[in-house]
Design an enzyme around this catalytic site. Structure first.
Site, mmCIF file in Angstrom:
data_model
loop_
_atom_site.group_PDB
_atom_site.id
_atom_site.type_symbol
_atom_site.label_atom_id
_atom_site.label_comp_id
_atom_site.label_asym_id
_atom_site.label_seq_id
_atom_site.Cartn_x
_atom_site.Cartn_y
_atom_site.Cartn_z
ATOM 1 N N ARG A 1 0.848 -1.210 0.000
ATOM 2 C CA ARG A 1 0.000 0.000 0.000
ATOM 3 C C ARG A 1 0.878 1.253 0.000
ATOM 4 O O ARG A 1 0.605 2.222 -0.700
ATOM 5 C CB ARG A 1 -0.922 0.001 1.233
ATOM 6 C CG ARG A 1 -1.925 -1.141 1.232
ATOM 7 C CD ARG A 1 -3.019 -0.920 2.270
ATOM 8 N NE ARG A 1 -2.549 -0.899 3.646
ATOM 9 C CZ ARG A 1 -2.481 -1.955 4.455
ATOM 10 N NH1 ARG A 1 -2.857 -3.142 4.015
ATOM 11 N NH2 ARG A 1 -2.064 -1.830 5.708
ATOM 12 N N LYS B 1 -12.930 14.300 4.134
ATOM 13 C CA LYS B 1 -14.043 13.726 3.365
ATOM 14 C C LYS B 1 -14.862 12.792 4.239
ATOM 15 O O LYS B 1 -14.297 12.041 5.044
ATOM 16 C CB LYS B 1 -13.506 12.939 2.170
ATOM 17 C CG LYS B 1 -14.619 12.394 1.285
ATOM 18 C CD LYS B 1 -14.135 11.322 0.333
ATOM 19 C CE LYS B 1 -14.400 9.936 0.906
ATOM 20 N NZ LYS B 1 -14.135 8.856 -0.066
ATOM 21 N N GLU C 1 -20.035 14.236 1.005
ATOM 22 C CA GLU C 1 -20.260 13.243 -0.054
ATOM 23 C C GLU C 1 -21.506 12.399 0.208
ATOM 24 O O GLU C 1 -21.445 11.409 0.926
ATOM 25 C CB GLU C 1 -19.042 12.318 -0.193
ATOM 26 C CG GLU C 1 -19.234 11.284 -1.299
ATOM 27 C CD GLU C 1 -18.049 10.332 -1.486
ATOM 28 O OE1 GLU C 1 -17.101 10.373 -0.689
ATOM 29 O OE2 GLU C 1 -18.102 9.533 -2.430
ATOM 30 N N LYS D 1 -19.432 16.541 -3.017
ATOM 31 C CA LYS D 1 -18.984 15.425 -3.863
ATOM 32 C C LYS D 1 -20.182 14.530 -4.145
ATOM 33 O O LYS D 1 -20.490 13.621 -3.363
ATOM 34 C CB LYS D 1 -17.865 14.652 -3.141
ATOM 35 C CG LYS D 1 -17.395 13.408 -3.876
ATOM 36 C CD LYS D 1 -16.057 12.931 -3.352
ATOM 37 C CE LYS D 1 -15.661 11.615 -3.983
ATOM 38 N NZ LYS D 1 -14.258 11.271 -3.758
HETATM 39 P P1 13P Z 1 -15.023 6.487 -6.950
HETATM 40 O O1 13P Z 1 -14.608 7.630 -7.865
HETATM 41 O O2 13P Z 1 -14.277 5.214 -7.233
HETATM 42 O O3 13P Z 1 -16.502 6.332 -6.883
HETATM 43 O O4 13P Z 1 -14.567 6.870 -5.488
HETATM 44 C C1 13P Z 1 -14.757 8.136 -5.036
HETATM 45 C C2 13P Z 1 -14.765 8.110 -3.559
HETATM 46 O O5 13P Z 1 -13.984 8.773 -2.922
HETATM 47 C C3 13P Z 1 -15.783 7.309 -2.878
HETATM 48 O O6 13P Z 1 -15.879 7.714 -1.565
#
Ligand code: 13P
Length: 340
Positions: A47, A137, A178, A220
């Site tokens: 990772r 986030k 998000e 987002k």
């Molecule tokens: P994806 O663009 O793969 O959907 O992932 C964005 C993300 O940060 C999900 O939390």
């Protein structure tokens, strides 16, 4: 710097024409899944090697203004012992951190989920800030079915996002909010529209009630797209038209930037759809950009396949997708660019 100035300066560094955000914050179970697909052992060393590769990509800062990291990456270093957050900062990329702890079923709302991690969040944020993080986030996840999300699910998830965002701003961290509406299922694009509009309306109502400063946050969202098992595939123009319609109805003009997730779209689809959105956006009040994980990283992981001799070609794959999405942010992407 006071908290308000800190927030403002992070927003100025993140919200830049022609640039977007790289989400490299896969949680442990998710990165295990991604590495399994390319036959790479999900060890801490792999990772670290993979995320060093991403952040060391030459000129990445030309098209990427921010990167979202997973907690462990904040403490990892390159082979030359440079802390990974410092490497990002050297590229002119703002460091962000995923702070939610994943989701569990929401009791009382069958089929809906609720994200965990509010307890002790202010203290954790103070630690992340010392390690170089300037934004955060938090992801709430919504399934679409005939009965989901429920009214209770929509309300509880909105409340959680608002509490998270308010805590972030109180300590000078810019929150990315998000609300991810999943692509899973056979629902139509119109059903997706209906759900996203209801979800975002509730989210902004809750953000307002919690005193979140709209000017100092990013949204987002998912794009408005049919479920992945739906028989009819919408065109990029239809996706753009419906996505812009719900955004205009739900997102205050004070929000500086909307950075879409890719959600399972292919890298090419995610770029073409973002381009169509910007081509149609006219004088929309927000920057319309990306915060992709899979749509930026899929070709990178495939090229890398866990082998150090593949690092340069994997980095070239990341640079290409970042550049094409940068063009899509400006509405100047054409499909021929895929062949360059
Ligand atoms: P994806 O663009 O793969 O959907 O992932 C964005 C993300 O940060 C999900 O939390």
């Amino acid at each position: 710097m006071n908290t308000q100035d800190e927030l403002q300066s992070t927003i100025s560094d993140l919200v830049v024409k022609g640039k977007g955000i790289l989400a490299a914050d896969e949680s442990s179970p998710t990165i295990i899944k991604r590495f399994k697909a390319i036959n790479v052992e999900p060890t801490e060393e792999n990772r670290r090697a993979y995320r060093s590769l991403l952040l060391a990509t030459p000129q990445l800062g030309d098209y990427i203004s921010g990167v979202i990291l997973f907690e462990e990456t904040l403490t990892q270093t390159t082979d030359a012992d440079i802390p990974l957050p410092q490497l990002a900062a050297q590229q002119g990329i703002v460091v962000g951190i995923k702070v939610d702890k994943g989701f569990l079923p929401l009791a009382g709302a069958t089929g809906d989920n609720i994200t965990q991690g509010l307890d002790g969040l202010a203290d954790r944020l103070a630690g992340y800030k010392q390690q170089g993080a300037r934004f955060a986030k938090w992801r709430e996840v919504y399934n679409i079915s005939a009965t989901n999300p429920t009214a209770l699910g929509i309300k509880a998830n909105a409340e959680t996002l608002a509490r998270y965002a308010a805590i972030c701003q109180s300590v000078g961290i810019v929150p990315i909010v998000e609300p991810e509406v999943l692509l899973d299922g056979d629902h139509s694009i119109d059903r997706c529209y209906e759900v996203i509009e209801a979800v975002q309306h509730a989210v902004f109502h809750a953000l307002y009630r919690h005193g979140v400063i709209f000017e100092c946050m990013l949204l987002k969202p998912s794009m408005v797209i049919q479920g992945k098992d739906h028989p009819v595939k919408a065109t990029a123009e239809e996706i753009a038209e419906k996505t812009l319609k719900e955004l205009r109805r739900t997102v205050p003009a004070a929000v500086p930037s909307i950075n879409f997730l890719s959600g399972g779209q292919t890298p090419e689809e995610a770029t073409a759809n973002l381009n169509a959105i910007n081509a149609l956006a006219g004088n929309a009040p927000w920057l319309l950009s990306f915060s992709y994980a899979r749509a930026l990283q899929q070709p990178v992981m495939q090229s890398w396949a866990g082998k150090s001799e593949n690092v340069a070609v994997a980095q070239a794959a990341l640079f290409k997708r970042a550049k094409l999405n940068g063009a899509a942010q400006c509405g100047s992407y054409v499909v021929d660019m895929e062949n360059t």
